[in-house]
Design a protein around this motif. Structure first.
Motif, PDB file in Angstrom:
ATOM      1  N   ARG A  19       0.821  -1.212   0.000  1.00  0.00           N
ATOM      2  CA  ARG A  19       0.000   0.000   0.000  1.00  0.00           C
ATOM      3  C   ARG A  19       0.858   1.265   0.000  1.00  0.00           C
ATOM      4  O   ARG A  19       0.439   2.308  -0.498  1.00  0.00           O
ATOM      5  CB  ARG A  19      -0.945  -0.015   1.205  1.00  0.00           C
ATOM      6  N   ASP A  20       2.052   1.153   0.582  1.00  0.00           N
ATOM      7  CA  ASP A  20       2.952   2.311   0.569  1.00  0.00           C
ATOM      8  C   ASP A  20       3.457   2.628  -0.837  1.00  0.00           C
ATOM      9  O   ASP A  20       3.761   3.783  -1.147  1.00  0.00           O
ATOM     10  CB  ASP A  20       4.157   2.046   1.487  1.00  0.00           C
ATOM     11  N   GLN A  21       3.536   1.610  -1.686  1.00  0.00           N
ATOM     12  CA  GLN A  21       4.102   1.786  -3.018  1.00  0.00           C
ATOM     13  C   GLN A  21       3.050   1.877  -4.122  1.00  0.00           C
ATOM     14  O   GLN A  21       3.297   2.481  -5.168  1.00  0.00           O
ATOM     15  CB  GLN A  21       5.055   0.617  -3.333  1.00  0.00           C
ATOM     16  N   PHE A  22       1.887   1.269  -3.903  1.00  0.00           N
ATOM     17  CA  PHE A  22       0.870   1.209  -4.949  1.00  0.00           C
ATOM     18  C   PHE A  22      -0.490   1.599  -4.401  1.00  0.00           C
ATOM     19  O   PHE A  22      -0.754   1.483  -3.206  1.00  0.00           O
ATOM     20  CB  PHE A  22       0.779  -0.207  -5.543  1.00  0.00           C
ATOM     21  N   LEU A  23      -1.364   2.046  -5.307  1.00  0.00           N
ATOM     22  CA  LEU A  23      -2.749   2.319  -4.952  1.00  0.00           C
ATOM     23  C   LEU A  23      -3.502   0.996  -4.986  1.00  0.00           C
ATOM     24  O   LEU A  23      -3.708   0.417  -6.055  1.00  0.00           O
ATOM     25  CB  LEU A  23      -3.376   3.311  -5.939  1.00  0.00           C
ATOM     26  N   MET A  24      -3.900   0.505  -3.854  1.00  0.00           N
ATOM     27  CA  MET A  24      -4.532  -0.814  -3.804  1.00  0.00           C
ATOM     28  C   MET A  24      -5.566  -0.867  -2.693  1.00  0.00           C
ATOM     29  O   MET A  24      -5.565  -0.053  -1.754  1.00  0.00           O
ATOM     30  CB  MET A  24      -3.495  -1.914  -3.587  1.00  0.00           C
ATOM     31  N   THR A  25      -6.473  -1.828  -2.811  1.00  0.00           N
ATOM     32  CA  THR A  25      -7.532  -2.046  -1.831  1.00  0.00           C
ATOM     33  C   THR A  25      -7.520  -3.505  -1.400  1.00  0.00           C
ATOM     34  O   THR A  25      -7.448  -4.396  -2.250  1.00  0.00           O
ATOM     35  CB  THR A  25      -8.912  -1.708  -2.416  1.00  0.00           C
ATOM     36  N   ASP A  26      -7.556  -3.737  -0.121  1.00  0.00           N
ATOM     37  CA  ASP A  26      -7.607  -5.094   0.414  1.00  0.00           C
ATOM     38  C   ASP A  26      -9.061  -5.563   0.407  1.00  0.00           C
ATOM     39  O   ASP A  26      -9.897  -5.046   1.148  1.00  0.00           O
ATOM     40  CB  ASP A  26      -7.039  -5.123   1.834  1.00  0.00           C
ATOM     41  N   LEU A  27      -9.385  -6.532  -0.443  1.00  0.00           N
ATOM     42  CA  LEU A  27     -10.752  -7.039  -0.560  1.00  0.00           C
ATOM     43  C   LEU A  27     -11.029  -8.222   0.354  1.00  0.00           C
ATOM     44  O   LEU A  27     -12.099  -8.821   0.286  1.00  0.00           O
ATOM     45  CB  LEU A  27     -11.034  -7.442  -2.010  1.00  0.00           C
ATOM     46  N   GLY A  28     -10.073  -8.565   1.194  1.00  0.00           N
ATOM     47  CA  GLY A  28     -10.274  -9.666   2.122  1.00  0.00           C
ATOM     48  C   GLY A  28     -10.022 -11.017   1.485  1.00  0.00           C
ATOM     49  O   GLY A  28      -9.421 -11.108   0.407  1.00  0.00           O
ATOM     50  N   PRO A  29     -10.473 -12.093   2.102  1.00  0.00           N
ATOM     51  CA  PRO A  29     -10.241 -13.440   1.565  1.00  0.00           C
ATOM     52  C   PRO A  29     -10.835 -13.592   0.168  1.00  0.00           C
ATOM     53  O   PRO A  29     -11.890 -13.016  -0.139  1.00  0.00           O
ATOM     54  CB  PRO A  29     -10.951 -14.350   2.575  1.00  0.00           C
ATOM     55  N   LEU A  30     -10.175 -14.372  -0.667  1.00  0.00           N
ATOM     56  CA  LEU A  30     -10.628 -14.585  -2.033  1.00  0.00           C
ATOM     57  C   LEU A  30     -11.939 -15.368  -2.043  1.00  0.00           C
ATOM     58  O   LEU A  30     -12.051 -16.426  -1.440  1.00  0.00           O
ATOM     59  CB  LEU A  30      -9.558 -15.360  -2.814  1.00  0.00           C
ATOM     60  N   ARG A  31     -12.938 -14.807  -2.754  1.00  0.00           N
ATOM     61  CA  ARG A  31     -14.228 -15.475  -2.884  1.00  0.00           C
ATOM     62  C   ARG A  31     -14.657 -15.625  -4.345  1.00  0.00           C
ATOM     63  O   ARG A  31     -15.273 -16.618  -4.704  1.00  0.00           O
ATOM     64  CB  ARG A  31     -15.304 -14.711  -2.111  1.00  0.00           C
ATOM     65  N   TYR A  32     -14.348 -14.634  -5.180  1.00  0.00           N
ATOM     66  CA  TYR A  32     -14.774 -14.664  -6.582  1.00  0.00           C
ATOM     67  C   TYR A  32     -13.765 -13.893  -7.414  1.00  0.00           C
ATOM     68  O   TYR A  32     -13.431 -12.752  -7.099  1.00  0.00           O
ATOM     69  CB  TYR A  32     -16.163 -14.043  -6.728  1.00  0.00           C
ATOM     70  N   PHE A  33     -13.260 -14.546  -8.469  1.00  0.00           N
ATOM     71  CA  PHE A  33     -12.265 -13.900  -9.308  1.00  0.00           C
ATOM     72  C   PHE A  33     -12.349 -14.455 -10.719  1.00  0.00           C
ATOM     73  O   PHE A  33     -12.200 -15.657 -10.944  1.00  0.00           O
ATOM     74  CB  PHE A  33     -10.858 -14.128  -8.737  1.00  0.00           C
ATOM     75  N   LEU A  34     -12.640 -13.582 -11.684  1.00  0.00           N
ATOM     76  CA  LEU A  34     -12.691 -13.954 -13.101  1.00  0.00           C
ATOM     77  C   LEU A  34     -13.578 -15.173 -13.346  1.00  0.00           C
ATOM     78  O   LEU A  34     -13.226 -16.099 -14.077  1.00  0.00           O
ATOM     79  CB  LEU A  34     -11.279 -14.219 -13.629  1.00  0.00           C
ATOM     80  N   GLY A  35     -14.741 -15.165 -12.727  1.00  0.00           N
ATOM     81  CA  GLY A  35     -15.693 -16.253 -12.933  1.00  0.00           C
ATOM     82  C   GLY A  35     -15.427 -17.490 -12.109  1.00  0.00           C
ATOM     83  O   GLY A  35     -16.131 -18.496 -12.251  1.00  0.00           O
ATOM     84  N   ILE A  36     -14.422 -17.450 -11.241  1.00  0.00           N
ATOM     85  CA  ILE A  36     -14.071 -18.604 -10.411  1.00  0.00           C
ATOM     86  C   ILE A  36     -14.491 -18.326  -8.971  1.00  0.00           C
ATOM     87  O   ILE A  36     -14.080 -17.325  -8.383  1.00  0.00           O
ATOM     88  CB  ILE A  36     -12.565 -18.902 -10.475  1.00  0.00           C
ATOM     89  N   GLU A  37     -15.330 -19.204  -8.421  1.00  0.00           N
ATOM     90  CA  GLU A  37     -15.798 -19.056  -7.046  1.00  0.00           C
ATOM     91  C   GLU A  37     -14.930 -19.900  -6.111  1.00  0.00           C
ATOM     92  O   GLU A  37     -14.691 -21.077  -6.379  1.00  0.00           O
ATOM     93  CB  GLU A  37     -17.254 -19.501  -6.947  1.00  0.00           C
ATOM     94  N   VAL A  38     -14.480 -19.290  -5.036  1.00  0.00           N
ATOM     95  CA  VAL A  38     -13.608 -19.959  -4.075  1.00  0.00           C
ATOM     96  C   VAL A  38     -14.262 -19.903  -2.697  1.00  0.00           C
ATOM     97  O   VAL A  38     -14.645 -18.830  -2.229  1.00  0.00           O
ATOM     98  CB  VAL A  38     -12.216 -19.297  -4.020  1.00  0.00           C
ATOM     99  N   SER A  39     -14.417 -21.041  -2.065  1.00  0.00           N
ATOM    100  CA  SER A  39     -14.950 -21.091  -0.700  1.00  0.00           C
ATOM    101  C   SER A  39     -13.985 -21.859   0.183  1.00  0.00           C
ATOM    102  O   SER A  39     -13.393 -22.855  -0.236  1.00  0.00           O
ATOM    103  CB  SER A  39     -16.331 -21.755  -0.677  1.00  0.00           C
ATOM    104  N   SER A  40     -13.825 -21.390   1.397  1.00  0.00           N
ATOM    105  CA  SER A  40     -12.867 -21.964   2.333  1.00  0.00           C
ATOM    106  C   SER A  40     -13.598 -22.586   3.520  1.00  0.00           C
ATOM    107  O   SER A  40     -14.546 -22.007   4.049  1.00  0.00           O
ATOM    108  CB  SER A  40     -11.898 -20.883   2.827  1.00  0.00           C
TER     109      SER A  40
END
Length: 210
Positions: A19-40
């Motif tokens: 975050r110090d070097q880039f503009l970014m947002t922490d979205l928390g644990p991975l749940r959905y990315f590019l049509g892929i659903e992830v559940s833990s």
């Protein structure tokens, strides 16, 4: 290279430095990315594509609610000259392209997608009917998902098989392989062999590199 591992404090430290070097947002644990659903869960991780398949079926507009237990008929051999050419192959190409991406997490459709993708340049009504069969299969198996357990022995296992001269157009064989790390399926492939084998034994020997 920074390796975060599973230490939550060090992961938080890496995020803060980023975050110090880039503009970014922490979205928390991975749940959905590019049509892929992830559940833990406490046992491991599940990867599914239920929403992606629902959107694909809606786009295909099948017009019925039929389901099929297998994605392709046994021993079917499709050829370029089967059926009548489609007046507009755009829909076929779009659906096959979507299935190619879906096969990244659905090894059960790897083989039929490999076959159907060979006809995207000039698809026919017969090819399209087999494509719809894959979609009806997915409708009935929409909840299938990959499971990656948290605690597994780090033992690498590979299974492979080959058909002999199954491609009627050039007499090439098809081979397929799947790789497991412990109980987790981590890689798979279906591909046409580049050379013509003279026997089923030779086709088996020509499996690698997979």
């Amino acid at each position: 290279m920074i390796i975060t591992g599973d230490d939550p404090e060090y992961i938080a430290f890496v995020k803060a430095r980023l975050r110090d070097q880039f503009l970014m947002t922490d979205l928390g644990p991975l749940r959905y990315f590019l049509g892929i659903e992830v559940s833990s869960t406490s046992d491991g991780f599940y990867i599914s594509r239920e929403k992606y398949i629902q959107d694909l079926l809606a786009h295909a507009a099948l017009g019925d609610e039929h389901t099929i237990e297998t994605p392709m008929e046994l021993n079917v051999k499709l050829q370029l000259t089967d059926g009548d050419p489609l007046s507009d192959p755009t829909g076929y190409r779009h659906l096959v392209g979507s299935l190619v991406y879906l096969a990244v997490t659905r090894p059960d459709i790897s083989y039929p997608v490999h076959i159907l993708s060979q006809f995207v340049s000039a698809p026919t009504t017969v090819h399209y009917s087999h494509l719809l069969r894959v979609l009806r299969y997915l409708r009935g198996m929409i909840t299938r998902r990959l499971f990656f357990p948290r605690s597994i022995p780090l033992q690498l296992q590979c299974y492979s098989d080959a058909t002999w001269a199954s491609e009627s157009s050039d007499c090439c064989s098809l081979f397929a392989c799947c790789v497991f790390l412990g109980g987790s399926l981590i890689a798979w492939k279906t591909k046409k062999q580049t050379a013509v084998s003279r026997s089923s034994v030779e086709a088996e020997f020509m499996l690698w590199p997979c």
